[in-house]
Design an enzyme around this catalytic site. Structure first.
Site, mmCIF file in Angstrom:
data_model
loop_
_atom_site.group_PDB
_atom_site.id
_atom_site.type_symbol
_atom_site.label_atom_id
_atom_site.label_comp_id
_atom_site.label_asym_id
_atom_site.label_seq_id
_atom_site.Cartn_x
_atom_site.Cartn_y
_atom_site.Cartn_z
ATOM 1 N N ASP A 7 42.309 45.266 29.168
ATOM 2 C CA ASP A 7 42.294 46.325 28.154
ATOM 3 C C ASP A 7 43.567 46.123 27.329
ATOM 4 O OD1 ASP A 7 44.362 47.284 29.726
ATOM 5 O OD2 ASP A 7 43.533 49.293 29.991
ATOM 6 N N CYS A 64 44.965 45.081 33.445
ATOM 7 C CA CYS A 64 45.142 46.351 32.722
ATOM 8 C C CYS A 64 46.578 46.800 32.984
ATOM 9 C CB CYS A 64 44.082 47.381 33.097
ATOM 10 S SG CYS A 64 44.053 47.919 34.816
ATOM 11 N N THR A 66 48.022 48.857 35.162
ATOM 12 C CA THR A 66 48.396 48.832 36.579
ATOM 13 C C THR A 66 47.567 47.846 37.406
ATOM 14 O OG1 THR A 66 46.754 50.544 36.968
ATOM 15 C CG2 THR A 66 49.028 51.281 36.590
ATOM 16 N N HIS A 97 42.713 36.571 53.714
ATOM 17 C CA HIS A 97 42.109 37.592 54.584
ATOM 18 C C HIS A 97 40.863 38.227 53.981
ATOM 19 C CE1 HIS A 97 45.948 38.534 57.151
ATOM 20 N NE2 HIS A 97 45.696 37.245 57.068
ATOM 21 N N HIS A 132 38.435 37.517 60.173
ATOM 22 C CA HIS A 132 38.265 38.064 58.820
ATOM 23 C C HIS A 132 36.824 37.929 58.338
ATOM 24 C CE1 HIS A 132 42.488 38.781 58.662
ATOM 25 N NE2 HIS A 132 42.719 37.529 59.038
HETATM 26 C C1 RB5 Z 1 45.631 52.459 29.881
HETATM 27 O O1 RB5 Z 1 46.552 53.333 29.334
HETATM 28 C C2 RB5 Z 1 45.788 52.401 31.381
HETATM 29 O O2 RB5 Z 1 45.329 53.575 31.941
HETATM 30 C C3 RB5 Z 1 45.059 51.203 31.950
HETATM 31 O O3 RB5 Z 1 45.552 50.035 31.395
HETATM 32 C C4 RB5 Z 1 45.132 51.005 33.438
HETATM 33 O O4 RB5 Z 1 46.431 51.021 33.905
HETATM 34 C C5 RB5 Z 1 44.240 51.862 34.222
HETATM 35 O O5 RB5 Z 1 44.202 51.831 35.453
#
Ligand code: RB5
Length: 148
Positions: A7, A64, A66, A97, A132
């Site tokens: 994203d 993304c 996180t 694993h 595993h």
């Molecule tokens: C976008 O702002 C953010 O929420 C997305 O990139 C991600 O971290 C979602 O889990």
């Protein structure tokens, strides 16, 4: 072929990773996003996972902010095993694993050089099987019970 998706939060890291992997001769299918304009991560995670489901790709890299949102989407699909990795040690274990066929990266929390190391480690690691394998079979049973 490896699918790659991000994203807006992962866009610049996704671009760096795509260029890096292509420079190593690895075939990449970039399913977007194609700019840093705000967008919705489920759309792009879905596009990448569909490349695995239709057998165009055998792995995917999701980026993304996180890595969490895209991980949540990826694991909604049968046969997909994905987690967000922030260092190479966890990336190695994710393959050894969990035999993960998808890796997610936190674009807002790691540098490009670290991300390259993480992806290389995951790509070069091998599933170690044994106990595993039994656990992955247990996951398959849970999928059969809970997914169409
Ligand atoms: C976008 O702002 C953010 O929420 C997305 O990139 C991600 O971290 C979602 O889990």
């Amino acid at each position: 072929m490896i699918a790659i998706a991000s994203d807006h939060g992962g866009y610049s890291l996704k671009e760096e990773l795509r260029e890096y992997l292509e420079s190593k001769g690895i075939s990449i299918k970039d399913v977007g996003t194609y700019s840093d304009e705000r967008c919705d991560y489920p759309i792009y995670a879905k596009k990448a996972i569909e490349c695995i489901l239709n057998k165009e790709c055998d792995k995917a890299i999701l980026v993304c902010g996180t890595g969490f949102g895209m991980t949540i989407v990826a694991n909604k699909y049968k046969g997909i095993r994905c987690a967000s990795c922030w260092n190479k040690d966890v990336a190695k274990l994710l393959k050894e694993h969990n035999n993960a066929n998808v890796i997610a990266l936190p674009g807002r929390f790691i540098e490009a050089e670290e991300a390259k190391e993480i992806v290389n480690t995951w790509l070069n690691a091998e599933f170690i099987g044994g106990r595993h394998t039994d656990r992955l079979q247990m996951i398959e049973e849970i999928e059969k019970e809970n997914m169409k």
